[in-house]
Design an enzyme around this catalytic site. Structure first.
Site, PDB file in Angstrom:
ATOM      1  CE1 TYR A  12      -4.205   1.722   0.342  1.00 54.84           C
ATOM      2  CE2 TYR A  12      -3.066   3.037   2.003  1.00 54.84           C
ATOM      3  CZ  TYR A  12      -4.152   2.843   1.167  1.00 54.84           C
ATOM      4  OH  TYR A  12      -5.193   3.747   1.143  1.00 54.84           O
ATOM      5  CE  LYS A  25      -4.006   3.996  -2.141  1.00 50.96           C
ATOM      6  NZ  LYS A  25      -5.122   4.487  -2.967  1.00 50.96           N
TER       7      LYS A  25
HETATM    8  N1  LIG Z   1     -10.419   4.556   4.423  1.00 48.40           N
HETATM    9  C1  LIG Z   1      -9.254   5.157   4.625  1.00 48.40           C
HETATM   10  O1  LIG Z   1      -8.830   5.308   5.790  1.00 48.40           O
HETATM   11  C2  LIG Z   1      -8.463   5.688   3.451  1.00 48.40           C
HETATM   12  C3  LIG Z   1      -7.406   6.570   3.737  1.00 48.40           C
HETATM   13  C4  LIG Z   1      -6.653   7.056   2.674  1.00 48.40           C
HETATM   14  C5  LIG Z   1      -6.956   6.716   1.374  1.00 48.40           C
HETATM   15  N2  LIG Z   1      -7.979   5.853   1.133  1.00 48.40           N
HETATM   16  C6  LIG Z   1      -8.234   5.517  -0.259  1.00 48.40           C
HETATM   17  O2  LIG Z   1      -9.548   5.922  -0.597  1.00 48.40           O
HETATM   18  C7  LIG Z   1     -10.024   5.166  -1.699  1.00 48.40           C
HETATM   19  C8  LIG Z   1     -11.425   4.665  -1.408  1.00 48.40           C
HETATM   20  O3  LIG Z   1     -11.341   3.773  -0.316  1.00 48.40           O
HETATM   21  P1  LIG Z   1     -12.471   3.632   0.810  1.00 48.40           P
HETATM   22  O4  LIG Z   1     -11.832   3.978   2.093  1.00 48.40           O
HETATM   23  O5  LIG Z   1     -13.707   4.327   0.377  1.00 48.40           O
HETATM   24  O6  LIG Z   1     -12.609   2.051   0.815  1.00 48.40           O
HETATM   25  P2  LIG Z   1     -13.822   1.100   0.397  1.00 48.40           P
HETATM   26  O7  LIG Z   1     -13.253  -0.264   0.561  1.00 48.40           O
HETATM   27  O8  LIG Z   1     -15.045   1.488   1.099  1.00 48.40           O
HETATM   28  O9  LIG Z   1     -14.019   1.427  -1.155  1.00 48.40           O
HETATM   29  C9  LIG Z   1     -13.170   0.970  -2.160  1.00 48.40           C
HETATM   30  C10 LIG Z   1     -14.046   0.635  -3.355  1.00 48.40           C
HETATM   31  O10 LIG Z   1     -13.183   0.279  -4.448  1.00 48.40           O
HETATM   32  C11 LIG Z   1     -13.799  -0.797  -5.133  1.00 48.40           C
HETATM   33  N3  LIG Z   1     -12.800  -1.546  -5.897  1.00 48.40           N
HETATM   34  C12 LIG Z   1     -11.789  -2.325  -5.440  1.00 48.40           C
HETATM   35  N4  LIG Z   1     -11.133  -2.899  -6.460  1.00 48.40           N
HETATM   36  C13 LIG Z   1     -11.738  -2.454  -7.602  1.00 48.40           C
HETATM   37  C14 LIG Z   1     -11.518  -2.699  -8.976  1.00 48.40           C
HETATM   38  N5  LIG Z   1     -10.551  -3.542  -9.402  1.00 48.40           N
HETATM   39  N6  LIG Z   1     -12.326  -2.083  -9.872  1.00 48.40           N
HETATM   40  C15 LIG Z   1     -13.308  -1.253  -9.469  1.00 48.40           C
HETATM   41  N7  LIG Z   1     -13.576  -1.009  -8.177  1.00 48.40           N
HETATM   42  C16 LIG Z   1     -12.792  -1.596  -7.247  1.00 48.40           C
HETATM   43  C17 LIG Z   1     -14.431  -1.653  -4.040  1.00 48.40           C
HETATM   44  O11 LIG Z   1     -15.431  -2.509  -4.535  1.00 48.40           O
HETATM   45  C18 LIG Z   1     -14.966  -0.565  -3.104  1.00 48.40           C
HETATM   46  O12 LIG Z   1     -16.300  -0.223  -3.411  1.00 48.40           O
HETATM   47  C19 LIG Z   1      -8.978   4.072  -1.927  1.00 48.40           C
HETATM   48  O13 LIG Z   1      -8.137   4.419  -3.000  1.00 48.40           O
HETATM   49  C20 LIG Z   1      -8.213   4.052  -0.620  1.00 48.40           C
HETATM   50  O14 LIG Z   1      -6.906   3.542  -0.780  1.00 48.40           O
HETATM   51  C21 LIG Z   1      -8.750   5.347   2.136  1.00 48.40           C
END
Ligand SMILES: NC(=O)c1ccc[n+]([C@@H]2O[C@H](COP(=O)([O-])OP(=O)(O)OC[C@H]3O[C@@H](n4cnc5c(N)ncnc54)[C@H](O)[C@@H]3O)[C@@H](O)[C@H]2O)c1
Length: 263
Positions: free
Chosen positions: A151, A155
């Site tokens: 990750y 990232k």
């Molecule tokens: N939650 C956190 O603390 C956090 C912090 C920093 C960054 N992020 C980033 O935010 C973004 C969204 O994450 P989130 O927290 O909403 O998580 P989440 O797991 O709720 O959402 C991620 C979504 O991506 C979809 N996904 C995964 N693989 C896929 C693919 N191959 N094709 C299409 N869709 C796909 C999943 O089905 C899911 O709906 C991500 O890039 C994550 O790395 C999250």
């Protein structure tokens, strides 16, 4: 950029942050919001909740043909894409022991999918003299995600690619933002915490865990100001500065936090 009358695509649109963006963009007056996700049923449920401006699309962001087809379909339906949000992401919750398939998946979802999106949308955006890419990266892309090597690595690559796009195409009207939140209350973090993963515990101990709606608020401000780095947790800027000025001291501090959490 404001969202009035904009045509927007959001990948990972069924997830915590993606669905909050979809709701917020619609509330801000977007003309169309395409909620694209691997989980087609969940994408449909989100689009139904957002209302008539939204529609759902099944999409695996790691399949370039599917990305091209979605972009072409959206341009056919609405005439253009103003804002493409490459938001889908995955964690591995492991270190060097994660197998190649795990590293490959992280690379494909967290980085290569951003390349596929840029390849697909750039020709029309550049021909029109502009467009906007919002890449959901992470604070892990400017700092380190303790407990998750792939990750952290992917990232950082995602932030690097977004910056490259911005430097290369800004003068042709393309605007790029890298969204870099720390902890956000979504299934991604909740599952990590439920499983007791070190990385999720470090995130929870490192600062506020924001709601996805709070992240969407920051995105609206960041897009309006056309900022490259959108930091819903402002302290991430101070951490990044400290890391740049004193990498050894920064890492010592992180190790101390990890020792405290492990004790
Ligand atoms: N939650 C956190 O603390 C956090 C912090 C920093 C960054 N992020 C980033 O935010 C973004 C969204 O994450 P989130 O927290 O909403 O998580 P989440 O797991 O709720 O959402 C991620 C979504 O991506 C979809 N996904 C995964 N693989 C896929 C693919 N191959 N094709 C299409 N869709 C796909 C999943 O089905 C899911 O709906 C991500 O890039 C994550 O790395 C999250």
């Amino acid at each position: 950029m404001n969202l009035t009358d904009r045509v927007v695509v959001i990948t990972g649109g069924a997830g915590g942050i993606g669905s909050a963006l979809a709701r917020r963009f619609a509330a801000e007056g977007a003309a169309a919001v395409v909620v694209a996700d691997l989980d087609a049923d969940a994408a449909r449920a989100v689009a139904d909740g957002v209302g008539p401006v939204a529609h759902a699309a099944a999409l695996d962001v790691t399949d370039e043909e599917q990305v091209r087809a979605l972009v072409a379909d959206t341009e056919r339906r609405y005439g253009r894409i103003d804002l493409f949000c490459a938001n889908a992401g995955v964690t591995t919750s492991g270190g060097v022991e994660v197998d190649d398939a795990g590293w490959d998946r992280a690379w494909r979802v967290n980085v290569l999918s951003h390349v596929y999106a840029a390849r697909a949308v750039l020709p029309a955006m550049l021909a029109r003299g502009g467009g906007y890419l919002l890449h959901t990266c992470s604070a892990a892309g400017v700092l380190t995600a303790v407990g998750d090597a792939a990750y952290t690595t992917t990232k950082h690559a995602a932030v690097g690619f977004a910056e490259w796009l911005s430097v290369t195409y800004r003068d042709q009207g393309l605007r790029v933002s890298a969204l870099c939140p720390q902890g956000v209350d979504t299934p991604m973090l909740a599952e990590g915490l439920a499983a007791g993963h070190l990385g999720a515990r470090v995130i929870a101990a490192s600062g506020a865990v924001l709601s996805p709606d709070q992240v969407a608020d920051s995105v609206i401000v960041g897009l309006a100001e056309e900022r490259f780095l959108i930091l819903p947790h402002p302290e991430v800027a101070a951490y990044a500065l400290r890391r740049a000025e004193d990498p050894d001291g920064w890492q010592a501090g992180l190790r101390k936090l990890v020792r405290r959490l492990r004790a």
